[in-house]
Motif scaffolding. Structure first.
Motif, mmCIF file in Angstrom:
data_model
loop_
_atom_site.group_PDB
_atom_site.id
_atom_site.type_symbol
_atom_site.label_atom_id
_atom_site.label_comp_id
_atom_site.label_asym_id
_atom_site.label_seq_id
_atom_site.Cartn_x
_atom_site.Cartn_y
_atom_site.Cartn_z
ATOM 1 N N ARG A 152 9.369 -20.516 -56.040
ATOM 2 C CA ARG A 152 9.114 -21.168 -57.380
ATOM 3 C C ARG A 152 8.003 -22.286 -57.069
ATOM 4 N NH1 ARG A 152 14.316 -19.849 -61.150
ATOM 5 N NH2 ARG A 152 14.632 -17.555 -60.413
ATOM 6 N N ASP A 153 7.186 -22.478 -57.620
ATOM 7 C CA ASP A 153 6.052 -23.827 -57.543
ATOM 8 C C ASP A 153 5.489 -23.778 -58.792
ATOM 9 O OD1 ASP A 153 4.635 -25.890 -56.766
ATOM 10 O OD2 ASP A 153 4.255 -25.205 -55.005
ATOM 11 N N ALA A 154 5.356 -24.864 -59.641
ATOM 12 C CA ALA A 154 4.803 -24.781 -60.997
ATOM 13 C C ALA A 154 3.458 -25.250 -60.368
ATOM 14 C CB ALA A 154 5.533 -25.809 -61.788
ATOM 15 N N ARG A 155 3.153 -25.975 -59.592
ATOM 16 C CA ARG A 155 1.920 -26.418 -59.184
ATOM 17 C C ARG A 155 1.052 -25.251 -58.960
ATOM 18 N NH1 ARG A 155 3.110 -30.126 -54.232
ATOM 19 N NH2 ARG A 155 4.384 -28.044 -53.737
ATOM 20 N N LYS A 156 1.579 -24.221 -58.657
ATOM 21 C CA LYS A 156 0.350 -22.919 -58.339
ATOM 22 C C LYS A 156 -0.134 -22.665 -59.793
ATOM 23 C CE LYS A 156 0.887 -22.330 -54.035
ATOM 24 N NZ LYS A 156 -0.326 -22.079 -53.461
ATOM 25 N N LEU A 157 0.416 -22.856 -61.016
ATOM 26 C CA LEU A 157 -0.096 -22.520 -62.163
ATOM 27 C C LEU A 157 -1.424 -23.039 -62.508
ATOM 28 C CD1 LEU A 157 3.158 -22.612 -64.371
ATOM 29 C CD2 LEU A 157 2.004 -20.599 -62.992
ATOM 30 N N GLY A 158 -1.777 -24.330 -61.786
ATOM 31 C CA GLY A 158 -3.006 -25.018 -61.814
ATOM 32 C C GLY A 158 -3.580 -24.635 -60.770
ATOM 33 N N SER A 159 -3.349 -24.743 -59.541
ATOM 34 C CA SER A 159 -4.233 -24.354 -58.354
ATOM 35 C C SER A 159 -4.535 -22.920 -58.417
ATOM 36 C CB SER A 159 -3.165 -24.696 -57.202
ATOM 37 O OG SER A 159 -2.270 -23.746 -57.082
ATOM 38 N N TRP A 160 -3.990 -21.979 -58.960
ATOM 39 C CA TRP A 160 -4.628 -20.679 -59.097
ATOM 40 C C TRP A 160 -5.883 -20.713 -60.005
ATOM 41 C CZ3 TRP A 160 0.697 -17.863 -59.770
ATOM 42 C CH2 TRP A 160 1.409 -17.759 -58.498
ATOM 43 N N LYS A 161 -5.729 -21.442 -61.144
ATOM 44 C CA LYS A 161 -6.781 -21.513 -61.831
ATOM 45 C C LYS A 161 -8.183 -22.199 -61.130
ATOM 46 C CE LYS A 161 -3.981 -22.528 -65.767
ATOM 47 N NZ LYS A 161 -3.601 -23.336 -66.746
ATOM 48 N N LEU A 162 -7.988 -23.278 -60.271
ATOM 49 C CA LEU A 162 -8.802 -23.876 -59.385
ATOM 50 C C LEU A 162 -9.254 -22.807 -58.554
ATOM 51 C CD1 LEU A 162 -10.174 -26.520 -58.799
ATOM 52 C CD2 LEU A 162 -8.504 -26.776 -57.288
ATOM 53 N N TYR A 163 -8.458 -22.088 -57.771
ATOM 54 C CA TYR A 163 -9.008 -21.066 -56.885
ATOM 55 C C TYR A 163 -10.063 -20.006 -57.616
ATOM 56 C CZ TYR A 163 -4.839 -22.778 -54.189
ATOM 57 O OH TYR A 163 -4.055 -23.519 -53.673
ATOM 58 N N VAL A 164 -9.719 -19.496 -58.637
ATOM 59 C CA VAL A 164 -10.617 -18.638 -59.332
ATOM 60 C C VAL A 164 -11.625 -19.193 -59.881
ATOM 61 C CG1 VAL A 164 -10.639 -16.961 -61.381
ATOM 62 C CG2 VAL A 164 -8.395 -16.940 -60.066
ATOM 63 N N GLY A 165 -11.505 -20.317 -60.575
ATOM 64 C CA GLY A 165 -12.937 -21.135 -60.979
ATOM 65 C C GLY A 165 -13.802 -21.407 -59.832
ATOM 66 N N HIS A 166 -13.327 -21.606 -58.615
ATOM 67 C CA HIS A 166 -14.348 -21.966 -57.677
ATOM 68 C C HIS A 166 -14.854 -20.507 -57.084
ATOM 69 C CE1 HIS A 166 -15.599 -23.337 -53.739
ATOM 70 N NE2 HIS A 166 -14.852 -22.124 -53.263
ATOM 71 N N LEU A 167 -14.333 -19.589 -57.090
ATOM 72 C CA LEU A 167 -14.857 -18.368 -56.692
ATOM 73 C C LEU A 167 -16.093 -18.012 -57.596
ATOM 74 C CD1 LEU A 167 -14.626 -16.956 -54.016
ATOM 75 C CD2 LEU A 167 -12.936 -15.124 -55.418
ATOM 76 N N GLU A 168 -15.569 -18.019 -58.931
ATOM 77 C CA GLU A 168 -16.650 -17.479 -59.869
ATOM 78 C C GLU A 168 -17.695 -18.250 -59.908
ATOM 79 O OE1 GLU A 168 -13.749 -14.981 -63.055
ATOM 80 O OE2 GLU A 168 -14.080 -17.067 -63.351
ATOM 81 N N THR A 169 -17.548 -19.653 -59.824
ATOM 82 C CA THR A 169 -18.683 -20.672 -59.804
ATOM 83 C C THR A 169 -19.517 -20.616 -58.743
ATOM 84 O OG1 THR A 169 -17.087 -22.395 -61.289
ATOM 85 C CG2 THR A 169 -19.349 -23.000 -60.425
ATOM 86 N N GLU A 170 -19.028 -20.450 -57.630
ATOM 87 C CA GLU A 170 -19.785 -20.434 -56.521
ATOM 88 C C GLU A 170 -20.795 -19.208 -56.145
ATOM 89 O OE1 GLU A 170 -19.649 -21.114 -51.552
ATOM 90 O OE2 GLU A 170 -17.992 -21.504 -52.563
ATOM 91 N N PHE A 171 -20.186 -18.384 -56.524
ATOM 92 C CA PHE A 171 -20.757 -16.811 -56.325
ATOM 93 C C PHE A 171 -21.378 -16.114 -57.653
ATOM 94 C CE2 PHE A 171 -18.250 -17.565 -52.549
ATOM 95 C CZ PHE A 171 -19.167 -17.303 -51.635
ATOM 96 N N ARG A 172 -21.224 -16.758 -58.957
ATOM 97 C CA ARG A 172 -21.207 -16.249 -60.083
ATOM 98 C C ARG A 172 -20.910 -14.872 -60.205
ATOM 99 N NH1 ARG A 172 -27.487 -18.421 -60.753
ATOM 100 N NH2 ARG A 172 -27.079 -20.711 -60.240
ATOM 101 N N VAL A 173 -19.692 -14.458 -60.085
ATOM 102 C CA VAL A 173 -19.006 -13.066 -60.171
ATOM 103 C C VAL A 173 -17.833 -13.390 -60.945
ATOM 104 C CG1 VAL A 173 -20.101 -12.405 -58.040
ATOM 105 C CG2 VAL A 173 -17.712 -13.458 -58.009
#
Length: 309
Positions: free
Chosen positions: A78-99
């Motif tokens: 359990r790591d509450a910080r993941k609730l924020g970093s997961w959003k960052l990971y997805v946002g990065h991938l979608e922003t960089e590659f427009r997918v």
């Protein structure tokens, strides 16, 4: 090379980058997604570099242009910080590659998975809501299909790692062997260690008995399996001796030594071959058999025993 339970699912992803898509579409029954030609791993670093995803996969068309993506995470605690970093990971991938990028999270412990689901459900204020495809080892079924294991060995190996302690793991033995046999020799040795090597002793004994029922001949890149074959053949001969049981067992062990050496292409002079066949010391023959699995020269096998065996 992975050394922990956290790293093994990621190593399987490196073996087959399309593994998260199999999880989403087949295991979790995901909605239709754009077709893709192939999957490739993407640098999991998310800038700033203090954030590092476990893995990122891009599903690409024939021109290697991404059509969608997946952030793939393995979460054991359990790591509450993941609730924020997961959003960052997805946002990065979608922003960089427009997918459109999905989030697939393997959480081996169902209790930990429930905790994350509860935390996500309770998040009603965030401007970026998480919708991960979260799954546990219980969501991965046994996969006994040999054809599927041959075509997608990572899927079969992943299923096996989720069920190593199951009483029904035996139904996967043919598929597990097919998956291992589909790999290159070095990968086959590694994945044998992290799957078969982690089986409980009773299940591992049944696995070795299963190997003896497969087709005769040198068919394993891993010498331990050729040794198992040799022992099975030799001990079968020993049991068939109507008289001289001890001599029959020794004869079988001696033939096992020669079979392993021959299968590995190690030359054995006729005089040494006769000496091995005439040996009646079972303990010595067992020692020679263990050495035969790795020796480069027959002298390495019988070293230290220059007298009549």
């Amino acid at each position: 090379m992975p050394t922990s339970a956290h790293e093994l699912p990621l190593e399987l992803l490196r073996l087959d980058p399309a593994l998260p898509d199999w999880v989403q579409t087949e295991l979790l029954g995901g909605a239709d997604a754009p077709a893709f030609d192939h999957a490739r791993l993407h640098d999991p670093h998310v800038r700033p570099q203090t954030f590092l995803a476990d893995a990122m996969v891009l599903y690409c068309d024939a021109e290697d242009i991404p059509v969608r993506g997946t952030v793939y995470e393995v979460q054991r605690g359990r790591d509450a910080r993941k609730l924020g970093s997961w959003k960052l990971y997805v946002g990065h991938l979608e922003t960089e590659f427009r997918v459109t990028a999905s989030l697939v999270v393997f959480v081996p412990d169902p209790a930990v998975a429930r905790w994350y689901r509860d935390q996500i459900a309770a998040d009603t204020h965030s401007g970026a809501r998480l919708s991960p495809r979260m799954f546990t080892a219980d969501d991965v079924p046994l996969l006994p299909d040999v054809e599927q294991a041959t075509a997608r060995p990572a899927s079969a190996l992943f299923a096996a790692t989720c069920h190593l302690d199951d009483a029904d793991i035996d139904v996967m033995f043919p598929a597990l062997l097919a998956a291992l046999d589909a790999l290159e020799p070095e990968k086959k040795i590694f994945y044998d260690d992290v799957t078969v090597g982690r089986l409980p002793q009773a299940a591992r004994d049944r696995w070795e008995a299963f190997l003896m029922t497969t087709a005769v001949g040198r068919r394993y890149h891993y010498e331990r399996y050729n040794e198992i074959d040799a022992r099975g053949e030799a001990r079968g001969e020993a049991r068939g001796e109507a008289r001289g049981e001890a001599r029959g067992e020794a004869r079988g062990e001696a033939k096992a030594v020669l079979l392993v050496l021959d299968s590995r292409g190690v030359p054995v002079p006729e005089a040494v071959r006769r000496r091995i066949l005439e040996c009646v010391d079972i303990d010595l023959l067992d020692l020679w058999l263990r050495r035969a699995a790795t020796a480069d020269d027959v002298d390495d096998v019988i070293r230290g025993h220059t007298g009549q065996a």
